[in-house]
Scaffold this motif. Structure first.
Motif, short mmCIF file in Angstrom:
data_model
loop_
_atom_site.label_atom_id
_atom_site.label_comp_id
_atom_site.label_asym_id
_atom_site.label_seq_id
_atom_site.Cartn_x
_atom_site.Cartn_y
_atom_site.Cartn_z
N UNK A 149 0.86 -1.19 0.00
CA UNK A 149 0.00 0.00 0.00
C UNK A 149 0.89 1.24 0.00
N UNK A 150 0.55 2.19 -0.85
CA UNK A 150 1.25 3.47 -0.88
C UNK A 150 0.24 4.57 -0.56
N UNK A 151 0.58 5.43 0.39
CA UNK A 151 -0.26 6.58 0.72
C UNK A 151 0.44 7.84 0.19
N UNK A 152 -0.28 8.61 -0.64
CA UNK A 152 0.30 9.78 -1.29
C UNK A 152 0.03 11.05 -0.48
N UNK A 153 1.09 11.64 0.04
CA UNK A 153 0.96 12.91 0.77
C UNK A 153 0.76 14.05 -0.23
N UNK A 154 0.01 15.06 0.18
CA UNK A 154 -0.29 16.18 -0.72
C UNK A 154 -0.13 17.52 0.00
N UNK A 174 -9.34 4.88 6.98
CA UNK A 174 -9.94 3.55 6.96
C UNK A 174 -9.10 2.59 6.12
N UNK A 175 -8.60 3.08 4.98
CA UNK A 175 -7.75 2.24 4.13
C UNK A 175 -6.46 1.86 4.85
N UNK A 176 -5.87 2.83 5.56
CA UNK A 176 -4.64 2.54 6.31
C UNK A 176 -4.91 1.51 7.41
N UNK A 177 -6.05 1.65 8.08
CA UNK A 177 -6.43 0.70 9.13
C UNK A 177 -6.59 -0.70 8.55
N UNK A 178 -7.30 -0.81 7.43
CA UNK A 178 -7.51 -2.12 6.80
C UNK A 178 -6.19 -2.73 6.35
N UNK A 179 -5.31 -1.89 5.79
CA UNK A 179 -4.01 -2.39 5.33
C UNK A 179 -3.21 -2.98 6.47
N UNK A 180 -3.17 -2.26 7.58
CA UNK A 180 -2.43 -2.76 8.75
C UNK A 180 -3.09 -4.01 9.32
N UNK A 181 -4.43 -4.01 9.31
CA UNK A 181 -5.17 -5.17 9.83
C UNK A 181 -4.92 -6.40 8.97
N UNK A 182 -4.68 -6.19 7.67
CA UNK A 182 -4.41 -7.30 6.75
C UNK A 182 -2.92 -7.65 6.70
N UNK A 183 -2.12 -6.90 7.45
CA UNK A 183 -0.68 -7.18 7.48
C UNK A 183 0.07 -6.71 6.24
N UNK A 184 -0.48 -5.73 5.54
CA UNK A 184 0.17 -5.23 4.33
C UNK A 184 1.15 -4.11 4.69
N UNK A 185 2.32 -4.08 4.07
CA UNK A 185 3.26 -2.99 4.31
C UNK A 185 2.72 -1.68 3.72
N UNK A 186 2.83 -0.59 4.47
CA UNK A 186 2.32 0.71 4.04
C UNK A 186 3.49 1.69 3.92
#
Length: 284
Positions: free
Chosen positions: A203-208, A221-233
């Motif tokens: 997962x990549x989160x784009x700062x603006x 919510x997307x960041x929470x789901x990513x961490x909950x699924x064990x995906x690197x952010x």
């Protein structure tokens, strides 16, 4: 009577196309609504061609800074890109295709040239390019208030070498269909299905510079789901854009203190000069 008949025919045609697009987005699961890196570059090429001839207008529900709009490193925000380019182009608009004929010298064409064989108008940009879908292994979280060129630079720099196709909501979701209906059930929403797909890696989160992404509920919510699924952010873009308001104020007070030492004047006087200015995301 002829006009009424023509209007009814157009309405029926639009309904048929809408149903065909909806069926395609139903048959192809959301974790297959991917856009490859090369296809993203092609999309940006289209945006830049449109931008170069002055076809974008700085309009929208929320006023947008004209300096940012005209800045080639920031550009129009994603709401404007969606309303003025993505929706009309994926809709297969004849008027829009005529406009693209005027910018053919930039190597771009209308729907008929951008769309792949087997695609339907009114589908997403991703299914316009990949009617059978492409498995997603990169999820991109971002805020639509960002500038399109700022987004481009941050994403291309952060795109992992081992990721083939990304879920980018404005390109992956069908903008001409009822997206709201797709979000009624969070667990079955395109965002959730894409994040939980069998090929998902990162997962990549784009700062603006236009808005803090962690001020947007969907991004959180997307960041929470990513961490909950064990995906690197990974955070892409300028890290300062993720600072809290308190931290930004402290940072700028330090900068102002340094300026005071360099040019004289009291700290209070210098702070008063910027009291009504925008500092990053915040007003102090």
């Amino acid at each position: 009577l002829g006009l009424i008949h023509t209007m009814k025919k157009k309405k029926n045609t639009s309904s048929v196309l809408r149903l065909a697009a909806l069926r395609q987005h139903t048959e192809v699961p959301a974790w297959m609504w991917g856009i490859t890196k090369d296809q993203f570059r092609e999309f940006i090429k289209v945006v830049r061609a449109y931008y170069r001839v002055g076809a974008f207008r700085n309009i929208g529900m929320v006023p947008y800074d004209s300096k940012k709009f005209n800045d080639p490193k920031i550009g129009p925000n994603m709401y404007q890109i969606n309303d003025q380019l993505i929706k009309p182009l994926t809709n297969g608009s004849k008027t829009f295709n005529m406009l693209w004929g005027k910018v053919a010298s930039f190597g771009c064409g209308g729907y008929s040239k951008l769309a792949s064989k087997g695609s339907y108008p009114k589908t997403s940009w991703s299914l316009m390019k990949n009617p059978k879908g492409v498995p997603i292994d990169l999820f991109v979280s971002h805020a639509w208030a960002e500038g399109v060129f700022e987004f481009e630079m941050a994403l291309l720099e952060a795109w992992p070498e081992d990721c083939r196709a990304a879920y980018i909501c404005f390109l992956s979701n069908p903008q001409n269909l009822d997206i709201t209906e797709m979000l009624m059930d969070i667990d079955r929403s395109p965002f959730r299905v894409a994040l939980g797909g069998p090929s998902m890696k990162k997962v990549v989160m784009i700062a603006s510079g236009n808005i803090t992404i962690h001020s947007r509920a969907w991004c959180c919510f997307e960041a929470f789901l990513a961490l909950d699924l064990g995906l690197p952010v990974k955070i892409a873009g300028n890290a300062l854009y993720l600072s809290t308001q308190k931290k930004r104020i402290v940072e700028h007070r330090t900068q102002m203190k340094q300026q005071q030492d360099n040019r004289g004047g009291t700290f209070i006087e210098i702070m008063e000069e910027i009291a009504t200015q925008r500092i990053g995301y915040f007003t102090i």
